[in-house]
Every structure is written in C-alpha cells, then in structure tokens.
Design a protein around this motif. Structure first.
Motif, PDB file in Angstrom:
ATOM      1  N   ARG A  39      50.765 -28.010  26.352  1.00 36.99           N
ATOM      2  CA  ARG A  39      51.143 -29.190  27.130  1.00 36.99           C
ATOM      3  C   ARG A  39      50.830 -28.965  28.602  1.00 36.99           C
ATOM      4  NH1 ARG A  39      55.549 -30.113  24.205  1.00 36.99           N
ATOM      5  NH2 ARG A  39      56.878 -28.900  25.574  1.00 36.99           N
ATOM      6  N   GLN A  40      51.215 -27.785  29.074  1.00 42.45           N
ATOM      7  CA  GLN A  40      50.942 -27.469  30.473  1.00 42.45           C
ATOM      8  C   GLN A  40      49.460 -27.555  30.756  1.00 42.45           C
ATOM      9  OE1 GLN A  40      52.666 -23.663  31.105  1.00 42.45           O
ATOM     10  NE2 GLN A  40      54.699 -24.475  31.566  1.00 42.45           N
ATOM     11  N   MET A  41      48.704 -27.079  29.774  1.00 41.44           N
ATOM     12  CA  MET A  41      47.271 -27.104  29.983  1.00 41.44           C
ATOM     13  C   MET A  41      46.745 -28.527  30.023  1.00 41.44           C
ATOM     14  SD  MET A  41      45.547 -23.882  28.112  1.00 41.44           S
ATOM     15  CE  MET A  41      46.355 -24.029  26.538  1.00 41.44           C
ATOM     16  N   ARG A  42      47.441 -29.415  29.331  1.00 41.04           N
ATOM     17  CA  ARG A  42      46.914 -30.775  29.270  1.00 41.04           C
ATOM     18  C   ARG A  42      47.380 -31.648  30.435  1.00 41.04           C
ATOM     19  NH1 ARG A  42      48.067 -30.341  23.695  1.00 41.04           N
ATOM     20  NH2 ARG A  42      46.186 -29.616  22.671  1.00 41.04           N
ATOM     21  N   THR A  43      48.379 -31.184  31.176  1.00 38.84           N
ATOM     22  CA  THR A  43      48.870 -32.019  32.261  1.00 38.84           C
ATOM     23  C   THR A  43      48.411 -31.466  33.596  1.00 38.84           C
ATOM     24  OG1 THR A  43      50.877 -30.732  32.272  1.00 38.84           O
ATOM     25  CG2 THR A  43      50.923 -32.775  31.017  1.00 38.84           C
ATOM     26  N   GLY A  44      48.119 -32.355  34.489  1.00 46.64           N
ATOM     27  CA  GLY A  44      47.804 -31.945  35.855  1.00 46.64           C
ATOM     28  C   GLY A  44      46.493 -31.206  35.994  1.00 46.64           C
ATOM     29  N   ARG A  45      45.710 -31.227  34.968  1.00 48.50           N
ATOM     30  CA  ARG A  45      44.430 -30.532  35.035  1.00 48.50           C
ATOM     31  C   ARG A  45      43.350 -31.402  34.460  1.00 48.50           C
ATOM     32  NH1 ARG A  45      44.905 -24.757  33.393  1.00 48.50           N
ATOM     33  NH2 ARG A  45      46.556 -23.929  34.703  1.00 48.50           N
ATOM     34  N   SER A  46      42.250 -31.436  35.125  1.00 48.20           N
ATOM     35  CA  SER A  46      41.110 -32.178  34.576  1.00 48.20           C
ATOM     36  C   SER A  46      40.379 -31.324  33.550  1.00 48.20           C
ATOM     37  CB  SER A  46      40.153 -32.564  35.692  1.00 48.20           C
ATOM     38  OG  SER A  46      39.600 -31.392  36.270  1.00 48.20           O
ATOM     39  N   ARG A  47      40.567 -30.001  33.653  1.00 45.35           N
ATOM     40  CA  ARG A  47      39.836 -29.053  32.811  1.00 45.35           C
ATOM     41  C   ARG A  47      38.328 -29.203  32.993  1.00 45.35           C
ATOM     42  NH1 ARG A  47      43.521 -26.313  30.465  1.00 45.35           N
ATOM     43  NH2 ARG A  47      42.168 -25.084  29.137  1.00 45.35           N
ATOM     44  N   LEU A  48      37.970 -29.529  34.217  1.00 51.64           N
ATOM     45  CA  LEU A  48      36.563 -29.660  34.579  1.00 51.64           C
ATOM     46  C   LEU A  48      36.239 -28.642  35.658  1.00 51.64           C
ATOM     47  CD1 LEU A  48      35.701 -33.435  35.171  1.00 51.64           C
ATOM     48  CD2 LEU A  48      34.720 -31.898  33.463  1.00 51.64           C
ATOM     49  N   ILE A  49      35.144 -27.898  35.468  1.00 52.54           N
ATOM     50  CA  ILE A  49      34.665 -27.062  36.552  1.00 52.54           C
ATOM     51  C   ILE A  49      33.251 -27.491  36.899  1.00 52.54           C
ATOM     52  CG2 ILE A  49      36.173 -25.107  36.058  1.00 52.54           C
ATOM     53  CD1 ILE A  49      34.083 -23.776  34.541  1.00 52.54           C
ATOM     54  N   ALA A  50      32.933 -27.451  38.168  1.00 55.27           N
ATOM     55  CA  ALA A  50      31.640 -27.974  38.621  1.00 55.27           C
ATOM     56  C   ALA A  50      30.711 -26.840  39.025  1.00 55.27           C
ATOM     57  CB  ALA A  50      31.841 -28.923  39.791  1.00 55.27           C
ATOM     58  N   VAL A  51      29.455 -27.001  38.676  1.00 59.29           N
ATOM     59  CA  VAL A  51      28.432 -26.006  38.976  1.00 59.29           C
ATOM     60  C   VAL A  51      27.189 -26.743  39.455  1.00 59.29           C
ATOM     61  CG1 VAL A  51      27.046 -24.099  38.081  1.00 59.29           C
ATOM     62  CG2 VAL A  51      29.275 -24.590  37.075  1.00 59.29           C
ATOM     63  N   ARG A  52      26.551 -26.185  40.461  1.00 53.43           N
ATOM     64  CA  ARG A  52      25.318 -26.779  40.959  1.00 53.43           C
ATOM     65  C   ARG A  52      24.136 -26.339  40.103  1.00 53.43           C
ATOM     66  NH1 ARG A  52      23.059 -25.632  47.021  1.00 53.43           N
ATOM     67  NH2 ARG A  52      20.868 -26.100  46.664  1.00 53.43           N
ATOM     68  N   ILE A  53      23.266 -27.259  39.804  1.00 49.93           N
ATOM     69  CA  ILE A  53      22.034 -26.909  39.106  1.00 49.93           C
ATOM     70  C   ILE A  53      20.909 -26.993  40.129  1.00 49.93           C
ATOM     71  CG2 ILE A  53      21.634 -29.264  38.242  1.00 49.93           C
ATOM     72  CD1 ILE A  53      20.618 -28.043  35.628  1.00 49.93           C
ATOM     73  N   ASP A 106      39.048 -29.097  38.651  1.00 53.66           N
ATOM     74  CA  ASP A 106      39.909 -27.918  38.727  1.00 53.66           C
ATOM     75  C   ASP A 106      39.331 -26.837  39.626  1.00 53.66           C
ATOM     76  OD1 ASP A 106      41.928 -28.846  37.177  1.00 53.66           O
ATOM     77  OD2 ASP A 106      41.168 -27.980  35.316  1.00 53.66           O
ATOM     78  N   ALA A 107      38.034 -26.651  39.564  1.00 49.75           N
ATOM     79  CA  ALA A 107      37.462 -25.510  40.272  1.00 49.75           C
ATOM     80  C   ALA A 107      35.946 -25.629  40.366  1.00 49.75           C
ATOM     81  CB  ALA A 107      37.816 -24.212  39.545  1.00 49.75           C
ATOM     82  N   ALA A 144      30.903 -15.031  31.529  1.00 51.33           N
ATOM     83  CA  ALA A 144      32.219 -14.882  30.882  1.00 51.33           C
ATOM     84  C   ALA A 144      33.247 -14.369  31.883  1.00 51.33           C
ATOM     85  CB  ALA A 144      32.107 -13.940  29.684  1.00 51.33           C
ATOM     86  N   ARG A 145      32.858 -13.429  32.754  1.00 49.74           N
ATOM     87  CA  ARG A 145      33.801 -12.906  33.742  1.00 49.74           C
ATOM     88  C   ARG A 145      34.162 -13.975  34.771  1.00 49.74           C
ATOM     89  NH1 ARG A 145      34.608  -7.418  33.433  1.00 49.74           N
ATOM     90  NH2 ARG A 145      36.484  -7.990  34.579  1.00 49.74           N
ATOM     91  N   CYS A 146      33.221 -14.834  35.117  1.00 51.10           N
ATOM     92  CA  CYS A 146      33.528 -15.951  36.024  1.00 51.10           C
ATOM     93  C   CYS A 146      34.602 -16.850  35.413  1.00 51.10           C
ATOM     94  CB  CYS A 146      32.273 -16.786  36.306  1.00 51.10           C
ATOM     95  SG  CYS A 146      31.159 -16.052  37.508  1.00 51.10           S
ATOM     96  N   VAL A 147      34.450 -17.147  34.132  1.00 56.79           N
ATOM     97  CA  VAL A 147      35.435 -18.014  33.465  1.00 56.79           C
ATOM     98  C   VAL A 147      36.787 -17.306  33.403  1.00 56.79           C
ATOM     99  CG1 VAL A 147      36.035 -19.169  31.293  1.00 56.79           C
ATOM    100  CG2 VAL A 147      33.706 -19.321  32.180  1.00 56.79           C
ATOM    101  N   ASP A 148      36.776 -16.000  33.120  1.00 57.51           N
ATOM    102  CA  ASP A 148      38.013 -15.211  33.129  1.00 57.51           C
ATOM    103  C   ASP A 148      38.742 -15.339  34.467  1.00 57.51           C
ATOM    104  OD1 ASP A 148      37.739 -14.213  30.629  1.00 57.51           O
ATOM    105  OD2 ASP A 148      37.141 -12.181  31.243  1.00 57.51           O
ATOM    106  N   LEU A 149      38.003 -15.115  35.547  1.00 59.65           N
ATOM    107  CA  LEU A 149      38.615 -15.164  36.877  1.00 59.65           C
ATOM    108  C   LEU A 149      39.157 -16.566  37.168  1.00 59.65           C
ATOM    109  CD1 LEU A 149      36.261 -13.048  39.188  1.00 59.65           C
ATOM    110  CD2 LEU A 149      38.399 -12.389  38.093  1.00 59.65           C
ATOM    111  N   LEU A 150      38.397 -17.572  36.774  1.00 63.24           N
ATOM    112  CA  LEU A 150      38.828 -18.952  37.019  1.00 63.24           C
ATOM    113  C   LEU A 150      40.095 -19.289  36.262  1.00 63.24           C
ATOM    114  CD1 LEU A 150      35.806 -21.399  37.096  1.00 63.24           C
ATOM    115  CD2 LEU A 150      37.363 -20.767  38.929  1.00 63.24           C
TER     116      LEU A 150
END
Lengths: 329, 329
Positions: free
Chosen positions: A55-69, A124-125, A298-304
C-alpha cells in the motif's frame, strides 16, 4: 522487541534473493509457481506486512524514474548507453518502477526538462548519465531535493550524492599490463582531449601502469575527438615518428577501429585494445575493455529504491571492468 | 463561416513546419528566437486559439506513450529497435509526448503489462513493435479501444489498424537487382525459418526479382535461426554443393557477418549483402539494406497524434529502404 521483518528477512527464510521477494510482491506472474509458494509461506510464517508495504508503495509515488536518451551518434559508442538503458528498464520493472525517457540537447535544456517532467508526471527520481566537471544538473536536482543517482562519478566531489560508475582507470591499467606481459614496452595511449572526467580517468590507468613498470610515456599519448577517422589519422601520425609504438590502448572502440586501419600499413605489427566492448569490437575481433553495464544498471536501481524507501544514502559504487581478449592484442 | 485556423494554417502563414508551430506551443525554449517571433506573429494575426488548444492538450491526457524495450541479444540486430526508440523519443518530445518503457518476456506478459500500465499511468497510447501473424496484443488493445500504432504490419489483415512499416521485399529486391546488374545469376538467399512475416517478406523480394529475371531459385534458399555462427554454418553448407552461388542476400547483418566468414575460404569470390545497415556493417564494410528508422518513428508519432486528436485513422505507411553499397557487393 522482535527483529523487524524486512524483505531481506523473508528472502533469507525462503532461500531466495531480495529481488525474488520483491517480484512476488509486485509482479507475481513473473515468478515460478513453486518459488512463489515458498516466498508466500515465508511471508506468512514471519508475519511480514506485505500488504501494508504494498500500500505504501502504491501511495504517494508515481513509480516513475526518468532517464535521458542521447541522440544516435556513430552508432558504435552509443550502444553503451543503450545497453545500460536495457538493463535499467529490466531491473526497474522487476522492482516495480517504470522508466520514462526524455531528450535534451544540452544542460540548460535538460534542466528545463526536469522542471517540465516534475510538474507533469510527479516523478520519483532521475537517473543521470554523462556526468562531468561542474555538472549543473546535479546541483539543480540537489537544491530541490529531487532524488537522483548518476551513472558516472561526480568528478569534482566524490561524496556529493549516490552514484554508480565503472573504474575506467582499472580497465586501461589491465589492458596496459596485458600488453607489458606480452613483451611490449612502447605502448601508446589514444584518448580524448584533456579535461573530461571519463577520458582523463582512462588515460590515468595507462599512465600509472607504464610509469610503475619503469617505462617512459613521453610522446606516447595522443588525443583527438572521438571517431574512427580521427583515430586513424592520429595513429598514422604517431606511427610516422621515430621509435613508433608497438601497441596502443584506446579510450574507445571508435578510436580503436581507426587505429586498426592505421596499423594495416605499419612496417611492424601493432597491437590494439579498445574500450567498451561494443558489438562492433566483437564482430571485427578487437580486444576491448568491457563495462559491466547490466550490473551498473541494477546497482543504480538498488540505490534509488533505498533512497525512495526513505533511507538516506550517499553510497558510491565503483565497478571493475574486464579485458576481453580477441585477435588484436 | 471563416476557415478554421489550425496549426497547419499558422505553419503556412509563418512559412515553417507544423512541427515548429507545435514546438512553439509546447516547448518554446527549443525554438530559435527569430522563428518563435514569426510563429507568434502568425498566431496573433490569424487569431489561432493556441491557449485553448494548449489547455485541451493539458487536460484528460497523460501525454505518455508506452513502448516495449527488448532484451539485448547479440547487440547487432538489436540496434535497429534502439535506433527506432531514439527517433521515437525525439519526435514524441517535440510533439509534447513522453515515452515510457516496459519490458515483457512474451505476449501474455506484455498484455498483463498493458493492463498494469493503463491502470497505473492512464497512458494515452502504445507503440508496438515486432508484429507477427495472429498477434494477440493488437486484438487485446483494439477490443478495449486503447489507441495504438504498430511499427510493423499486421501480417494477417493489413487494414486492421494504423501502422508504419518498412518494405523489406523492396529492400531485398534492390539488393538482388544490384547483384544481377553486376553479372551474378546464381544468387542465394539466407533467411529465417518460413512463417515469420518479416522474414517471408524479405525472402519474397529476392525470389520475385530472380524469377522475373528468368533465373531458377531452386536450391538457392537456405534458412536458419538468426546469428553469426548460424549464417556461417549454413553458407558453408551451401558453398560445398555443386554449382555454388556467386552472391548471397541475407535477411540480417548477423547472418551476413557469418556468411562473410564462410566466403573467406570459398574457391571463388562471393558477394554478400546484409540487412539493417547496423554499425557493425559500416565498420566491416558490409553492403546492407538500410531502414529509414528516424522517418518510421516520426510517422508513428504523426499517426498517434492524429488518433489522439480524435481523428479516426487507419492509415498505413510503408517506407522504402535503401541499399548501402560498401566493399562486399
């Protein structure tokens, strides 16, 4: 007080990875039936509050991370960031995050885009790539307390924020040592103009290894913009001098491919090592330093996820590349 | 009644493209000052209701389009979809849309992901790649009236939905004609197992061109899974027969790279043409058929914005590839 039950506790109990537990919680359909049952039994036995966490994960978070291509350039070195992006999307998906892409021509436009994106999508990040000296992007994000990690060091102050990078100096040091072991001692370095963090780092590995082995590097370093034609031109020039090198370590596969053209006409054979182990290197038999891109992603996602779980971290992860030997060295 | 003032009217008046007008409205900072002024003058002069249009665009729309990113395979053919993704992100950005990435192992998982994404992010549309016979993904989206375009034809019924594709048969026909003009007549085709839309299309261009020129194709078609080793094995086998081919057209650059290995040991020279004009082809001098990927991406965004502007379209766009000649044919 009983020990707090975390995903790690569940993972230990069920004898699976943390990632698998996260998958069972967020994307159960991608987990094998037998594994899923084992994890769910562990969750019940330990009383892990998966629902609350979910629930916590679903609230208050877009669960979107942005990356430049980045724009496609010569299609050779660009494949590095493409492979990083593939790895990032896969690990982010498994952790319940999605990757949003954006483009930008320069730092100013990238910062304007941060503003747009934060307004429009409640991101989110950010994951930033291509860090450099005096990077205005990280300063902008840090000021506004937007969570981010960089794939690439903050070259001015290593403890500024969480980052993941690959140890370029270790890569060129490996390449240089391999060439020294093979009997070379006039080993040149073909790099980019001084001043870029990545380029200077790759040069440093060659220089310190040569110096430590007691070899003079005077006149053996050449620089140019990245590119096949540039690599060929610069190495031809170097080979035309007295006492030309018998081997060359390059800052990129593009430069190395150019170097390979130049050494075809050389009086004596010249060994060549590239950097990035691109598909082109594999196809033409070029020895090259390989970055662990899936691991870096994978380590970037871990840190995030650590950051987004509210645990402050300024962890730094420096991964070691490996030298892939083929025909050219 | 006065003619309705649209973006196209403004564009004509200001002597710029529709895209530039859209940029001025949605991302003015990326337009040059002088151009921006001219477009804004046209907007004022014509009374274009830019604010209302912008408001409409900002309401009821996430301005997010989702695209699947494929796992990295051999890194050679994968570059095609990477280049398409770069083009798509750039054109989508310019049109005010962002690209969201997702991964999926198979069709079932991809459809489950549509459901997740539509629930979580209120996506505007999907861009699907890798269409095939009996594609369950397009059926699922069409049933739910989710806007989408495909990069790739719907192989079963060409008028099913809007799509953009590249004419693979035209590409292999060009390659075959080039080889016929060079004096070859025993021209082989190295393709994938029969049954894939893309593979059969690429084979058809070779077959019809050979037949039209009065040449027998019996025994000249070989098939295998995609890959360098596979291409080498299959072509070695073909070259070992009586009356071997003097040229070969391949369904991919991977197969062509394998073919190049095989022809090194051939008694007589054999011309080789690949497909996709990957960076590896450029690096090794392989002649190859080049897909207009940036144009394909731009047309996908065009079709999507038409759809999302509420104008029904089932437009089909078939783009013609070009043959890039290098050393191998």
């Amino acid at each position: 007080m009983a020990e707090k039950v975390t995903i790690a506790t569940v993972a230990r109990h069920a004898q699976v990875s943390r990632q698998t537990v996260s998958n069972v919680l967020n994307a159960p359909h991608i987990v094998r039936e037998e594994t899923r049952r084992r994890v769910q039994e562990a969750i019940s036995a330990l009383g892990y509050r998966a629902n609350q966490a979910a629930r916590q994960m679903r609230t208050g978070r877009s669960r979107l991370i942005a990356v430049r291509i980045e724009p496609t350039r010569d299609g050779i070195n660009g494949s590095v960031l493409d492979r990083f992006l593939h790895g990032l999307t896969e690990t982010a998906d498994a952790a319940g995050y999605r990757v949003l892409l954006y483009t930008a021509r320069d730092d100013d436009q990238e910062i304007a885009t941060y503003d747009d994106l934060l307004g429009a999508y409640d991101l989110d990040a950010f994951v930033l790539t291509g860090t450099k000296h005096g990077d205005p992007r990280t300063a902008w994000l840090a000021e506004r307390e937007v969570p981010f990690v960089t794939f690439g060091r903050p070259w001015d102050a290593l403890d500024g924020h969480p980052w993941v990078d690959v140890d370029g100096a270790a890569g060129t040091a490996q390449a240089t040592r391999h060439l020294l072991d093979a009997g070379h001692h006039r080993i040149a370095f073909l790099g980019w103009p001084t001043g870029s963090g990545v380029g200077d780092d790759r040069c440093a590995g060659w220089r310190t290894t040569m110096t430590a082995a007691g070899h003079d590097v005077a006149g053996l370093r050449r620089e140019s913009e990245d590119g096949i034609a540039e690599g060929e031109r610069v190495l031809r020039d170097l080979l035309a001098h007295d006492a030309p090198p018998t081997a060359v370590v390059c800052a990129s596969d593009s430069l190395a491919l150019g170097a390979l053209q130049a050494v075809r006409d050389a009086a004596a054979p010249v060994a060549v090592v590239g950097f990035d182990d691109t598909p082109v290197a594999a196809a033409v038999g070029l020895s090259s330093v390989s970055q662990p891109l899936a691991a870096a992603a994978a380590r970037c996602v871990d840190l995030l996820t650590t950051l987004l779980d509210g645990q402050p971290t300024d962890q730094q992860v420096l991964l070691t590349p490996t030298l892939v030997l083929r025909h050219t060295a």
